[in-house]
Write an enzyme that holds these catalytic residues in place. Structure first.
Site, PDB file in Angstrom:
ATOM      1  N   ASP A 136      61.651  18.901  29.387  1.00 52.06           N
ATOM      2  CA  ASP A 136      61.556  18.039  28.131  1.00 52.06           C
ATOM      3  C   ASP A 136      60.290  18.725  27.411  1.00 52.06           C
ATOM      4  O   ASP A 136      59.515  19.113  27.930  1.00 52.06           O
ATOM      5  CB  ASP A 136      61.510  16.468  28.518  1.00 52.06           C
ATOM      6  CG  ASP A 136      61.374  15.639  27.188  1.00 52.06           C
ATOM      7  OD1 ASP A 136      62.040  16.002  26.228  1.00 52.06           O
ATOM      8  OD2 ASP A 136      60.669  14.721  27.093  1.00 52.06           O
ATOM      9  N   SER A 137      60.055  18.161  26.031  1.00 42.73           N
ATOM     10  CA  SER A 137      58.885  18.221  25.400  1.00 42.73           C
ATOM     11  C   SER A 137      57.725  17.560  25.973  1.00 42.73           C
ATOM     12  O   SER A 137      56.343  18.011  25.876  1.00 42.73           O
ATOM     13  CB  SER A 137      59.013  18.038  23.968  1.00 42.73           C
ATOM     14  OG  SER A 137      59.183  16.537  23.948  1.00 42.73           O
ATOM     15  N   CYS A 195      66.229  16.603  27.171  1.00 39.64           N
ATOM     16  CA  CYS A 195      65.804  16.389  25.939  1.00 39.64           C
ATOM     17  C   CYS A 195      66.989  16.657  24.995  1.00 39.64           C
ATOM     18  O   CYS A 195      67.358  17.775  24.836  1.00 39.64           O
ATOM     19  CB  CYS A 195      64.713  17.423  25.566  1.00 39.64           C
ATOM     20  SG  CYS A 195      63.957  17.386  23.998  1.00 39.64           S
ATOM     21  N   CYS A 253      67.430  10.039  22.438  1.00 39.99           N
ATOM     22  CA  CYS A 253      66.280  10.705  22.981  1.00 39.99           C
ATOM     23  C   CYS A 253      65.876   9.994  24.457  1.00 39.99           C
ATOM     24  O   CYS A 253      65.715   8.988  24.591  1.00 39.99           O
ATOM     25  CB  CYS A 253      65.068  10.076  21.789  1.00 39.99           C
ATOM     26  SG  CYS A 253      63.316  10.808  22.231  1.00 39.99           S
ATOM     27  N   HIS A 256      62.793   9.769  25.818  1.00 38.70           N
ATOM     28  CA  HIS A 256      61.791   8.775  25.782  1.00 38.70           C
ATOM     29  C   HIS A 256      62.394   7.252  25.422  1.00 38.70           C
ATOM     30  O   HIS A 256      61.438   6.547  25.682  1.00 38.70           O
ATOM     31  CB  HIS A 256      60.649   9.139  24.599  1.00 38.70           C
ATOM     32  CG  HIS A 256      59.871  10.221  24.909  1.00 38.70           C
ATOM     33  ND1 HIS A 256      60.567  11.608  24.806  1.00 38.70           N
ATOM     34  CD2 HIS A 256      58.698  10.479  24.911  1.00 38.70           C
ATOM     35  CE1 HIS A 256      59.490  12.617  24.983  1.00 38.70           C
ATOM     36  NE2 HIS A 256      58.312  11.873  24.983  1.00 38.70           N
TER      37      HIS A 256
END
Ligand code: DGL
Length: 261
Positions: free
Chosen positions: A6-7, A69, A180, A182
């Site tokens: 993921d980022s 992601c 997302c 997150h």
């Protein structure tokens, strides 16, 4: 091993689900923290970063790549599949399947980063699977740095979520895709703001199940994956903040390693 990226921190929600469903499988997680967020960047830049991280995981022995992601998947899924010749998993299709399964009216909301929403990847996938659906999307870019900062219980976070969700609340959606990785970390607040009747789609468990059943059906791939239960967590920029937030998400102490991409 299974390579997951993921980022930043969000993909840990996916890593956690994979670790729970395949506890003996070795995994390496790579968070591209030096360049997070991805979601505010152009599709070309996101694709370039995603290919670099995939290349890194492939070179250290990933036999499966999990793009944990949505943003990276929306910009680079096909390219990652074409470049590395290993099975690649992504969060978008499992989320769409879950949303359609749990939506009676097929009024589906999608929240994601600006890049994911702009790509239209969810609309295309939902319409391909059910042409009668109505989709309402909203970009929520500020939620990514909020999660990276660990601002999970702040009044400011609740206010920002309320503002982002307002247009979706007026649309009578009955399922909302957390597009997302997150966002599941903010699930409680999002659920409170949307109300109990809206089904929140978090694809992390569905991705883990998909990988598990793929490996059962593909023993040739399965036998290539080492199974000593080892888990490594790497980041392209190592900070105390990430370490703390990662522990909160995984609910255990982890050793973070720095890796250059
Ligand atoms: N966690 C990522 C996603 O699923 C993106 C966050 C970002 O870097 O903007 O889209």
């Amino acid at each position: 091993m299974i390579g997951i990226f993921d980022s930043g921190i969000g993909g840990l929600t996916v890593a956690k689900a994979i670790m729970n469903s395949l506890p003996s499988y070795d995994i390496v997680y790579m968070g591209d923290t030096a360049r997070t967020p991805y979601g505010t960047k152009s599709a070309a830049t996101i694709a370039e970063y995603s290919l670099q991280v995939s290349d890194f995981l492939f070179n250290i022995g990933a036999k499966i790549i999990v793009i944990a992601c949505n943003t990276a998947s929306s910009a680079a899924y096909t390219q990652v599949c074409e470049n590395f010749g290993v099975p690649v998993f992504e969060p978008i299709e499992p989320a769409v399947d879950l949303a359609l399964k749990n939506s009676r009216k097929k009024q589906i909301g999608v929240i994601g980063t600006r890049a994911t929403v702009k790509s239209g990847v969810y609309e295309k996938m939902i319409m391909k699977k059910n042409g009668r659906s109505r989709i309402h999307s909203a970009a929520c870019p500020l939620l990514v740095p909020i999660v990276e900062e660990g601002w999970l219980n702040r009044p400011e976070t609740t206010m920002i979520i309320k503002k982002y969700l307002h247009p979706l609340k007026t649309r009578q959606i009955d399922s909302l895709i957390l597009g997302c990785t997150h966002f599941p970390i903010l699930k409680k607040i999002i659920q409170r703001k949307m109300g109990k009747r809206v089904y929140l789609v978090d694809s992390s468990l569905a991705i883990a199940e998909k990988i598990k059943s793929f490996l059962e059906d593909h023993p040739d791939v399965d036998e290539q994956i080492s199974k000593t239960g080892s888990t490594r967590f790497m980041v392209s920029d190592l900070t105390d903040r990430f370490e703390q937030s990662a522990r909160t998400i995984l609910k255990r102490r982890i050793l973070l390693e720095h890796a250059d991409l």
